[in-house]
Enzyme design. Structure first.
Site, PDB file in Angstrom:
ATOM      1  N   ASN A   9      40.478  22.509  25.571  1.00 48.40           N
ATOM      2  CA  ASN A   9      39.355  23.055  24.804  1.00 48.40           C
ATOM      3  C   ASN A   9      39.278  24.553  25.084  1.00 48.40           C
ATOM      4  OD1 ASN A   9      36.944  23.674  23.564  1.00 48.40           O
ATOM      5  ND2 ASN A   9      35.664  22.639  25.070  1.00 48.40           N
ATOM      6  N   TRP A  10      39.663  25.359  24.101  1.00 47.28           N
ATOM      7  CA  TRP A  10      39.689  26.813  24.294  1.00 47.28           C
ATOM      8  C   TRP A  10      38.295  27.425  24.278  1.00 47.28           C
ATOM      9  CZ3 TRP A  10      44.237  29.016  20.824  1.00 47.28           C
ATOM     10  CH2 TRP A  10      45.448  28.436  21.255  1.00 47.28           C
ATOM     11  N   LYS A  11      37.305  26.666  23.814  1.00 46.47           N
ATOM     12  CA  LYS A  11      35.944  27.184  23.679  1.00 46.47           C
ATOM     13  C   LYS A  11      35.969  28.473  22.838  1.00 46.47           C
ATOM     14  CE  LYS A  11      34.609  24.755  27.826  1.00 46.47           C
ATOM     15  NZ  LYS A  11      33.729  24.676  29.011  1.00 46.47           N
ATOM     16  N   HIS A  94      30.203  17.572  22.905  1.00 52.22           N
ATOM     17  CA  HIS A  94      30.496  18.308  24.136  1.00 52.22           C
ATOM     18  C   HIS A  94      29.189  18.770  24.776  1.00 52.22           C
ATOM     19  CE1 HIS A  94      31.879  21.523  26.810  1.00 52.22           C
ATOM     20  NE2 HIS A  94      33.048  20.910  26.805  1.00 52.22           N
ATOM     21  N   GLU A  96      28.204  21.424  26.037  1.00 46.57           N
ATOM     22  CA  GLU A  96      27.698  22.729  25.596  1.00 46.57           C
ATOM     23  C   GLU A  96      27.045  22.627  24.217  1.00 46.57           C
ATOM     24  OE1 GLU A  96      31.068  24.994  28.245  1.00 46.57           O
ATOM     25  OE2 GLU A  96      31.284  24.948  26.072  1.00 46.57           O
ATOM     26  N   GLU A 166      32.498  14.061  31.151  1.00 49.43           N
ATOM     27  CA  GLU A 166      32.430  15.427  31.671  1.00 49.43           C
ATOM     28  C   GLU A 166      31.100  15.627  32.375  1.00 49.43           C
ATOM     29  OE1 GLU A 166      32.605  18.212  28.393  1.00 49.43           O
ATOM     30  OE2 GLU A 166      30.760  17.369  27.602  1.00 49.43           O
ATOM     31  N   GLY A 172      32.926  24.519  34.400  1.00 46.52           N
ATOM     32  CA  GLY A 172      32.899  25.963  34.575  1.00 46.52           C
ATOM     33  C   GLY A 172      32.252  26.421  35.860  1.00 46.52           C
ATOM     34  N   SER A 211      36.335  20.991  35.421  1.00 47.85           N
ATOM     35  CA  SER A 211      37.085  21.844  36.348  1.00 47.85           C
ATOM     36  C   SER A 211      38.361  21.167  36.839  1.00 47.85           C
ATOM     37  CB  SER A 211      36.197  22.263  37.531  1.00 47.85           C
ATOM     38  OG  SER A 211      35.120  23.069  37.088  1.00 47.85           O
ATOM     39  N   GLY A 232      39.253  22.827  30.233  1.00 46.47           N
ATOM     40  CA  GLY A 232      38.620  24.045  29.753  1.00 46.47           C
ATOM     41  C   GLY A 232      39.413  25.279  30.128  1.00 46.47           C
ATOM     42  N   GLY A 233      38.968  25.987  31.171  1.00 47.42           N
ATOM     43  CA  GLY A 233      39.571  27.266  31.526  1.00 47.42           C
ATOM     44  C   GLY A 233      41.064  27.219  31.755  1.00 47.42           C
TER      45      GLY A 233
END
Length: 249
Positions: A9-11, A94, A96, A166, A172, A211, A232-233
């Site tokens: 997920n590049w967000k 998600h 967010e 999640e 994050g 994470s 994610g990151g």
């Protein structure tokens, strides 16, 4: 045997030049990865990413969709539009989207149904906040989020879907649920589905998102009910993402 899936997920990250470099590395590096692989870029880059992934084993996904098929919904994107760009997966619910954009369980269920109506595979995201975990509400929160979707679409719809657990407190933040903590929730999700349909539960892929890094991926993916990761990151760094994919072998 459930084939593992690693989805990035590049967000709200990316640029045409960096996307091209990242995807060139991924397409060239996934040959030795036995799992399914997908990336979910921001909407403006779907066309570019689709072109760069053409003919590769990396599937295209999107980060959300509208619950509506068409109409006067400025700024929204319909499932059929995503399918036209070659998307196979789409994230639904998600954390967010739930916390920053106030998506409620009912809207998440409607988006899940819209995704499947458009021929997409929804990746349904569920999970608890730190306060909910500390107050012992993890099981009830996750079960309610799952039930909200099952009540609308029926349990058999999960046969054409993916679930991602999640824990919101681990997204994050650098914090990660231990493999045992993550496994316990994954097992509870599978048991909830199994109570309604054992065959659907046995085939349901449940990913862990929170994470995930190259250093902890193998331990997480080695758990009985963890079928890959929603990343994610680390999905923005080719070397890290590929290491996670290899850990799913």
């Amino acid at each position: 045997m459930r084939k593992k899936l690693v989805a990035g997920n590049w967000k709200m990250n990316g640029a045409r030049e960096s996307n091209a470099a990242l995807l060139a590395a991924l397409v060239g590096g996934v040959a030795d990865c036995a799992c399914d692989v997908a990336v979910c870029p921001p909407f403006p880059y779907l066309g570019q990413v689709a072109d760069l992934l053409a003919g590769s084993k990396v599937a295209l996904g999107a980060q959300t969709l509208s619950e509506h098929a068409a109409g006067a919904f400025t700024g929204e994107v319909a499932g059929a539009m995503l399918a036209e760009f070659g998307c196979r997966y789409v994230l639904v619910g998600h954390s967010e989207r739930r916390t920053l954009f106030a998506e409620c369980d009912g809207q998440v269920a409607a988006k899940f149904a819209a995704a499947q109506s458009a021929g997409l595979i929804p990746i349904l995201c569920v999970g608890e906040t730190l306060a909910q975990r500390e107050s012992g509400e993890t099981s009830s929160v996750v079960a309610a989020q799952m039930a909200a979707v099952i009540d609308v679409v029926g349990v058999k719809a999960l046969a054409s879907a993916v679930v991602a657990y999640e824990p919101v407190w681990a997204i994050g933040t650098g914090l990660t649920a231990t493999p045992a903590q993550a496994q316990a929730v994954h097992a509870a999700i599978r048991a909830q589905v199994a109570a309604l349909d054992a065959d659907v539960a046995a085939g349901l892929r449940i990913l862990y998102g929170g994470s995930v890094k190259a250093q902890n991926a193998a331990d997480l993916f080695g758990q009985a009910d963890i079928d890959g990761g929603l990343i994610g990151g680390a999905a923005l760094v080719a070397e890290d993402f590929l290491a996670i994919c290899r850990a799913a072998n």
